[in-house]
Design a protein around this motif. Structure first.
Motif, PDB file in Angstrom:
ATOM      1  N   MET A   1     -35.809 -93.987  -1.271  1.00 43.15           N
ATOM      2  CA  MET A   1     -34.271 -94.447  -1.144  1.00 43.15           C
ATOM      3  C   MET A   1     -33.771 -93.084  -1.064  1.00 43.15           C
ATOM      4  O   MET A   1     -33.944 -92.248  -1.622  1.00 43.15           O
ATOM      5  CB  MET A   1     -33.861 -95.159  -2.272  1.00 43.15           C
ATOM      6  N   LYS A   2     -32.474 -93.191  -0.369  1.00 48.36           N
ATOM      7  CA  LYS A   2     -31.472 -91.953  -0.092  1.00 48.36           C
ATOM      8  C   LYS A   2     -31.000 -91.520  -1.410  1.00 48.36           C
ATOM      9  O   LYS A   2     -30.743 -92.592  -2.402  1.00 48.36           O
ATOM     10  CB  LYS A   2     -30.443 -92.434   0.938  1.00 48.36           C
ATOM     11  N   LYS A   3     -31.008 -90.333  -1.775  1.00 46.29           N
ATOM     12  CA  LYS A   3     -30.274 -89.792  -2.898  1.00 46.29           C
ATOM     13  C   LYS A   3     -29.076 -89.102  -2.755  1.00 46.29           C
ATOM     14  O   LYS A   3     -28.462 -88.917  -1.613  1.00 46.29           O
ATOM     15  CB  LYS A   3     -31.187 -88.742  -3.919  1.00 46.29           C
ATOM     16  N   TYR A   4     -28.055 -89.378  -3.701  1.00 48.84           N
ATOM     17  CA  TYR A   4     -26.576 -89.072  -3.610  1.00 48.84           C
ATOM     18  C   TYR A   4     -26.064 -88.442  -4.721  1.00 48.84           C
ATOM     19  O   TYR A   4     -26.610 -88.464  -5.793  1.00 48.84           O
ATOM     20  CB  TYR A   4     -25.840 -90.479  -3.472  1.00 48.84           C
ATOM     21  N   ILE A   5     -25.207 -87.531  -4.422  1.00 49.17           N
ATOM     22  CA  ILE A   5     -24.589 -86.728  -5.403  1.00 49.17           C
ATOM     23  C   ILE A   5     -23.227 -87.096  -5.510  1.00 49.17           C
ATOM     24  O   ILE A   5     -22.326 -87.007  -4.364  1.00 49.17           O
ATOM     25  CB  ILE A   5     -24.650 -85.257  -5.364  1.00 49.17           C
ATOM     26  N   LEU A   6     -22.605 -87.756  -6.350  1.00 47.76           N
ATOM     27  CA  LEU A   6     -21.527 -88.477  -6.490  1.00 47.76           C
ATOM     28  C   LEU A   6     -20.678 -88.209  -7.745  1.00 47.76           C
ATOM     29  O   LEU A   6     -21.108 -87.934  -8.906  1.00 47.76           O
ATOM     30  CB  LEU A   6     -21.637 -90.047  -6.587  1.00 47.76           C
ATOM     31  N   ASP A   7     -19.170 -87.982  -7.629  1.00 46.65           N
ATOM     32  CA  ASP A   7     -18.413 -88.011  -8.566  1.00 46.65           C
ATOM     33  C   ASP A   7     -17.921 -89.387  -8.845  1.00 46.65           C
ATOM     34  O   ASP A   7     -17.139 -89.953  -8.230  1.00 46.65           O
ATOM     35  CB  ASP A   7     -17.348 -86.997  -8.206  1.00 46.65           C
ATOM     36  N   LEU A   8     -18.320 -89.970 -10.049  1.00 50.16           N
ATOM     37  CA  LEU A   8     -17.980 -91.169 -10.288  1.00 50.16           C
ATOM     38  C   LEU A   8     -16.984 -91.288 -11.585  1.00 50.16           C
ATOM     39  O   LEU A   8     -16.820 -90.102 -12.409  1.00 50.16           O
ATOM     40  CB  LEU A   8     -19.304 -91.753 -10.935  1.00 50.16           C
ATOM     41  N   THR A   9     -16.166 -92.081 -11.721  1.00 49.61           N
ATOM     42  CA  THR A   9     -14.803 -92.480 -12.674  1.00 49.61           C
ATOM     43  C   THR A   9     -15.220 -93.170 -13.658  1.00 49.61           C
ATOM     44  O   THR A   9     -15.900 -94.326 -13.316  1.00 49.61           O
ATOM     45  CB  THR A   9     -13.688 -92.747 -12.027  1.00 49.61           C
ATOM     46  N   VAL A  10     -15.053 -92.731 -15.086  1.00 53.30           N
ATOM     47  CA  VAL A  10     -15.268 -93.919 -16.090  1.00 53.30           C
ATOM     48  C   VAL A  10     -14.444 -94.887 -15.933  1.00 53.30           C
ATOM     49  O   VAL A  10     -13.010 -94.703 -16.314  1.00 53.30           O
ATOM     50  CB  VAL A  10     -15.070 -92.635 -17.247  1.00 53.30           C
ATOM     51  N   SER A  11     -14.852 -96.167 -15.869  1.00 54.79           N
ATOM     52  CA  SER A  11     -13.792 -97.368 -15.581  1.00 54.79           C
ATOM     53  C   SER A  11     -13.779 -97.929 -17.257  1.00 54.79           C
ATOM     54  O   SER A  11     -12.759 -98.770 -17.501  1.00 54.79           O
ATOM     55  CB  SER A  11     -14.326 -98.386 -14.882  1.00 54.79           C
ATOM     56  N   ALA A  12     -14.742 -97.979 -18.084  1.00 54.83           N
ATOM     57  CA  ALA A  12     -14.753 -98.275 -19.556  1.00 54.83           C
ATOM     58  C   ALA A  12     -15.664 -97.581 -20.232  1.00 54.83           C
ATOM     59  O   ALA A  12     -16.916 -97.024 -19.734  1.00 54.83           O
ATOM     60  CB  ALA A  12     -15.051 -99.673 -19.353  1.00 54.83           C
ATOM     61  N   ILE A  13     -15.514 -97.430 -21.555  1.00 57.09           N
ATOM     62  CA  ILE A  13     -16.547 -96.854 -22.351  1.00 57.09           C
ATOM     63  C   ILE A  13     -16.318 -97.448 -23.818  1.00 57.09           C
ATOM     64  O   ILE A  13     -15.387 -97.821 -24.206  1.00 57.09           O
ATOM     65  CB  ILE A  13     -16.262 -95.383 -22.712  1.00 57.09           C
ATOM     66  N   GLU A  14     -17.466 -98.002 -24.210  1.00 53.59           N
ATOM     67  CA  GLU A  14     -17.621 -98.674 -25.538  1.00 53.59           C
ATOM     68  C   GLU A  14     -18.581 -98.189 -26.394  1.00 53.59           C
ATOM     69  O   GLU A  14     -19.627 -98.002 -26.277  1.00 53.59           O
ATOM     70  CB  GLU A  14     -17.781-100.049 -25.086  1.00 53.59           C
ATOM     71  N   ALA A  15     -18.155 -97.933 -27.621  1.00 51.91           N
ATOM     72  CA  ALA A  15     -19.078 -97.664 -28.531  1.00 51.91           C
ATOM     73  C   ALA A  15     -19.801 -98.766 -29.320  1.00 51.91           C
ATOM     74  O   ALA A  15     -19.026 -99.605 -29.998  1.00 51.91           O
ATOM     75  CB  ALA A  15     -18.239 -96.892 -29.693  1.00 51.91           C
ATOM     76  N   ILE A  16     -21.128 -99.136 -28.932  1.00 50.47           N
ATOM     77  CA  ILE A  16     -21.766-100.241 -29.438  1.00 50.47           C
ATOM     78  C   ILE A  16     -22.345-100.139 -30.883  1.00 50.47           C
ATOM     79  O   ILE A  16     -22.782-100.986 -31.307  1.00 50.47           O
ATOM     80  CB  ILE A  16     -22.387-100.884 -28.445  1.00 50.47           C
ATOM     81  N   HIS A  17     -22.400 -98.907 -31.258  1.00 53.69           N
ATOM     82  CA  HIS A  17     -23.138 -98.527 -32.445  1.00 53.69           C
ATOM     83  C   HIS A  17     -22.863 -97.151 -32.766  1.00 53.69           C
ATOM     84  O   HIS A  17     -22.277 -96.475 -31.897  1.00 53.69           O
ATOM     85  CB  HIS A  17     -24.788 -98.611 -31.927  1.00 53.69           C
ATOM     86  N   GLU A  18     -23.097 -96.505 -33.918  1.00 56.54           N
ATOM     87  CA  GLU A  18     -22.723 -95.228 -34.467  1.00 56.54           C
ATOM     88  C   GLU A  18     -23.505 -94.122 -33.578  1.00 56.54           C
ATOM     89  O   GLU A  18     -23.156 -92.929 -33.260  1.00 56.54           O
ATOM     90  CB  GLU A  18     -22.862 -94.855 -35.737  1.00 56.54           C
TER      91      GLU A  18
END
Length: 258
Positions: free
Chosen positions: A1-18
């Motif tokens: 598969m083709k590989k990509y170098i991408l700048d992605l944006t954090v749309s959500a972040i959730e602490a599910i455990h310490e």
């Protein structure tokens, strides 16, 4: 598969455990195709002690929301830095890397997915893909305690979920290979990811029961491209780089003494 170098944006972040955080990443354009079992190499910015990217399993791909999920265990400086990201931050990723789990060829195949600790991460997306093919995966997930079980509600969306905990606070007491499910049902294929002792125990069970079994190795993968040779694994076909020939390997190719 083709590989990509991408700048992605954090749309959500959730602490599910310490110790664990779920990071959801997106971009304006559609995300590239990704397969269950593959991983990404994440650049850690603003960390003077972190020079190499961090390999993280693809936890889930939500095509409807155009999101890539990463389940991160904050165990070192680099991953702790990732755990402190905020919505709107940019994360540079190389993806998708490695090979994938083997999807069933028939809807009536019984597939068992066994995970322990943060090793449950790649099994969620795999379970979704199995379900989309018309089959129902069975998840067998292990942890030290009920508090350490991760994303159970998500797993229940795609198949049956069975649990073991070492302290008996949820499911059956003991390790995954002690669960009564393995004595009461027969499976056509097993895929597993987690601590190596757990995967070796699952491989031993699969070998004794004559069940095809794949493991997702967690060798240190510094580059993800087969250049640094940090992740070499001895196999029946010689030494291979887990980041390119794996991380998913059939136990028949491994030289484990199971």
């Amino acid at each position: 598969m083709k590989k990509y170098i991408l700048d992605l944006t954090v749309s959500a972040i959730e602490a599910i455990h310490e110790k664990y955080v779920l990071i959801k990443l997106t971009q304006e354009a559609p995300l590239p195709p990704m397969l269950p079992g593959q991983f990404v190499e994440v650049r850690v910015d603003d960390s003077p002690s972190t020079f190499l990217r961090r390999p993280i399993s693809i936890n889930f791909v939500d095509e409807s929301a155009n999101e890539l999920w990463l389940l991160v265990a904050a165990v070192g400086d680099g991953t702790r830095r990732l755990a402190r990201l905020h919505v709107g931050d940019t994360v540079n990723c190389v993806l998708p890397l490695g090979n994938s789990f083997t999807l069933p060829t028939r809807a009536d195949q019984k597939i068992l997915l066994v995970g322990g600790g943060v090793g449950v991460a790649p099994l969620l997306y795999f379970g979704k893909k199995i379900r989309e093919m018309g089959a129902e995966p069975t998840f067998l997930l292990g942890a030290r305690s009920a508090h350490d079980l991760l994303l159970l509600d998500e797993f229940k969306k795609y198949g049956r979920v069975y649990v073991t905990t070492e302290d008996a606070t949820a499911g059956e007491k003991g390790f995954v290979t002690n669960h009564s499910l393995l004595q009461n049902e027969h499976f056509d294929q097993i895929s597993t990811c987690g601590p190596k002792p757990m995967m070796m125990a699952v491989a031993r069970y699969a070998q004794q029961a004559d069940i095809d079994c794949e493991v997702s190795l967690e060798n240190k993968m510094a580059c993800g491209l087969g250049a640094c040779l940090c992740c070499v694994e001895k196999t029946t076909e010689g030494n291979v780089c887990v980041c390119t020939e794996g991380p998913v390997l059939n136990i028949k190719k491994l030289l484990w003494q199971v």
